[in-house]
Scaffold this active site. Structure first.
Site, PDB file in Angstrom:
ATOM      1  N   ASN A 113       1.408   3.338  -2.384  1.00  0.00           N
ATOM      2  CA  ASN A 113       1.056   4.326  -3.411  1.00  0.00           C
ATOM      3  C   ASN A 113       0.426   5.584  -2.826  1.00  0.00           C
ATOM      4  O   ASN A 113       0.297   6.595  -3.521  1.00  0.00           O
ATOM      5  CB  ASN A 113       0.092   3.709  -4.420  1.00  0.00           C
ATOM      6  CG  ASN A 113      -1.182   3.183  -3.779  1.00  0.00           C
ATOM      7  OD1 ASN A 113      -1.159   2.152  -3.127  1.00  0.00           O
ATOM      8  ND2 ASN A 113      -2.282   3.900  -3.934  1.00  0.00           N
ATOM      9  N   GLY A 139       0.805  -1.218   0.000  1.00  0.00           N
ATOM     10  CA  GLY A 139       0.000   0.000   0.000  1.00  0.00           C
ATOM     11  C   GLY A 139       0.833   1.261   0.000  1.00  0.00           C
ATOM     12  O   GLY A 139       0.463   2.261   0.620  1.00  0.00           O
ATOM     13  N   TYR A 168     -13.829  -3.811  11.253  1.00  0.00           N
ATOM     14  CA  TYR A 168     -12.516  -3.181  11.196  1.00  0.00           C
ATOM     15  C   TYR A 168     -11.739  -3.469  12.479  1.00  0.00           C
ATOM     16  O   TYR A 168     -10.550  -3.828  12.438  1.00  0.00           O
ATOM     17  CB  TYR A 168     -12.661  -1.672  10.993  1.00  0.00           C
ATOM     18  CG  TYR A 168     -11.329  -0.944  10.939  1.00  0.00           C
ATOM     19  CD1 TYR A 168     -10.465  -1.127   9.871  1.00  0.00           C
ATOM     20  CD2 TYR A 168     -10.945  -0.076  11.967  1.00  0.00           C
ATOM     21  CE1 TYR A 168      -9.243  -0.469   9.815  1.00  0.00           C
ATOM     22  CE2 TYR A 168      -9.728   0.589  11.923  1.00  0.00           C
ATOM     23  CZ  TYR A 168      -8.879   0.386  10.843  1.00  0.00           C
ATOM     24  OH  TYR A 168      -7.658   1.039  10.796  1.00  0.00           O
ATOM     25  N   GLY A 204      -0.902   7.693   1.269  1.00  0.00           N
ATOM     26  CA  GLY A 204      -1.030   7.675   2.716  1.00  0.00           C
ATOM     27  C   GLY A 204       0.249   7.354   3.459  1.00  0.00           C
ATOM     28  O   GLY A 204       1.350   7.749   3.070  1.00  0.00           O
ATOM     29  N   GLY A 263       1.838   4.530   3.818  1.00  0.00           N
ATOM     30  CA  GLY A 263       2.769   3.705   3.069  1.00  0.00           C
ATOM     31  C   GLY A 263       3.647   4.518   2.140  1.00  0.00           C
ATOM     32  O   GLY A 263       4.850   4.249   2.001  1.00  0.00           O
TER      33      GLY A 263
END
Length: 291
Positions: A23, A21, A163, A25, A27
């Site tokens: 790409n 991830g 979640y 935020g 990450g």
């Protein structure tokens, strides 16, 4: 760790990191910091177009590889094509999405946040040299791991409880992985982290009015993604990090601040549930760690 920042990352030249991830935020922030520190960074992403743009800005030491954690065939293909990795950063995730299932029939949040990363870690275990860092959340406090109905086949679906279950599973997995690694004599380490309340696009995919409400919260209360990424970045790079540690912000209620070792709730340390989740995860994914 007092007021530790990305500028304090030690030289990572010659080390390879896989960041899921990466790409956008947290990450993306972690990948950029690692690249700046000299690491070879693999941006493991479902959206390779966005990842390509990030990698181009990082430089020649960054590459993009396709990885869809909600599809075990994609996880296996990624692992098969991966050689030596020093650090695996299990960063990617979805939050509070409407009910849907992964390609393999898992509830999307437990399937992506836990089972996809569980399978990826297991498939890469013998190629790892240093550590695994898995992203959890302060909202693991909401979770209960139901081993009899992990994928909401009988329970009424609640997006936030689902979640919470997935983030609690991340901690149970980390602690159980560390126990098994230590018992097997492995030098690998397993750590977890959480970002506090950080402003990222994770809060914009509930497909409900909650997106707008969380957008307001992001602008008023949240710390930046750059600050939110620090616990994960410290866990991934600190030479003195201990296996089994959980790293979060040092501010009030762990919502903001600089990285420090924090605690997690009693459920996350339930070794019986952790062992049961491990066995169930191996069965559902078909991936065995051999430890």
């Amino acid at each position: 760790m007092t007021k530790w920042t990305a500028e304090d990352v030690v030289d990572q030249t010659g080390r390879t990191f896989v960041v899921t991830g990466a790409n956008s935020g947290l990450g993306e922030v972690v990948a950029r910091a690692l690249g700046k520190a000299g690491a070879d960074v693999v941006l493991a992403c479902r959206d390779t177009t966005k990842a390509d743009a990030v990698a181009a800005e990082i430089g020649p030491n960054a590459v993009v590889r396709k990885l869809d954690l909600s599809d075990l065939s994609s996880v296996r293909a990624f692992a098969d094509a991966t050689e030596k990795v020093d650090v695996l950063v299990n960063n990617a995730g979805v939050m509070a999405v409407p009910f849907r299932r992964t390609v393999d029939g898992f509830e999307m949040q437990i399937g992506t946040n836990h089972l996809g990363h569980f399978a990826l870690t297991g498939l890469l275990k013998d190629k790892l040299t240093d550590r695994v860092v898995t992203m959890s959340s302060a909202l693991h406090q909401l979770g209960t791991v139901d081993l009899d109905d992990l994928n909401f086949e009988r329970r009424k679906y609640n997006r936030w409880l689902a979640y919470g279950q997935s983030k609690l599973a991340n901690l149970l997995f980390t602690y159980e992985l560390q126990r098994r690694l230590a018992a097997s004599g492995s030098s690998l380490k397993a750590l977890a982290s959480h970002p506090g309340y950080a402003s990222t696009n994770l809060q914009g995919h509930t497909e409900s009015i909650q997106d707008k409400l969380m957008g307001i919260g992001n602008s008023i209360f949240a710390q930046s993604a750059e600050m939110g990424a620090l616990p994960e970045l410290w866990a991934a790079t600190a030479p003195d990090a201990f296996g089994g540690s959980y790293i979060g912000p040092d501010g009030p209620f762990e919502q903001r601040g600089y990285p420090k070792v924090v605690g997690s709730n009693k459920k996350s340390h339930d070794s019986k549930t952790a062992s049961g989740l491990w066995t169930l995860s191996e069965k559902l994914t078909g991936v065995s760690f051999g430890i």
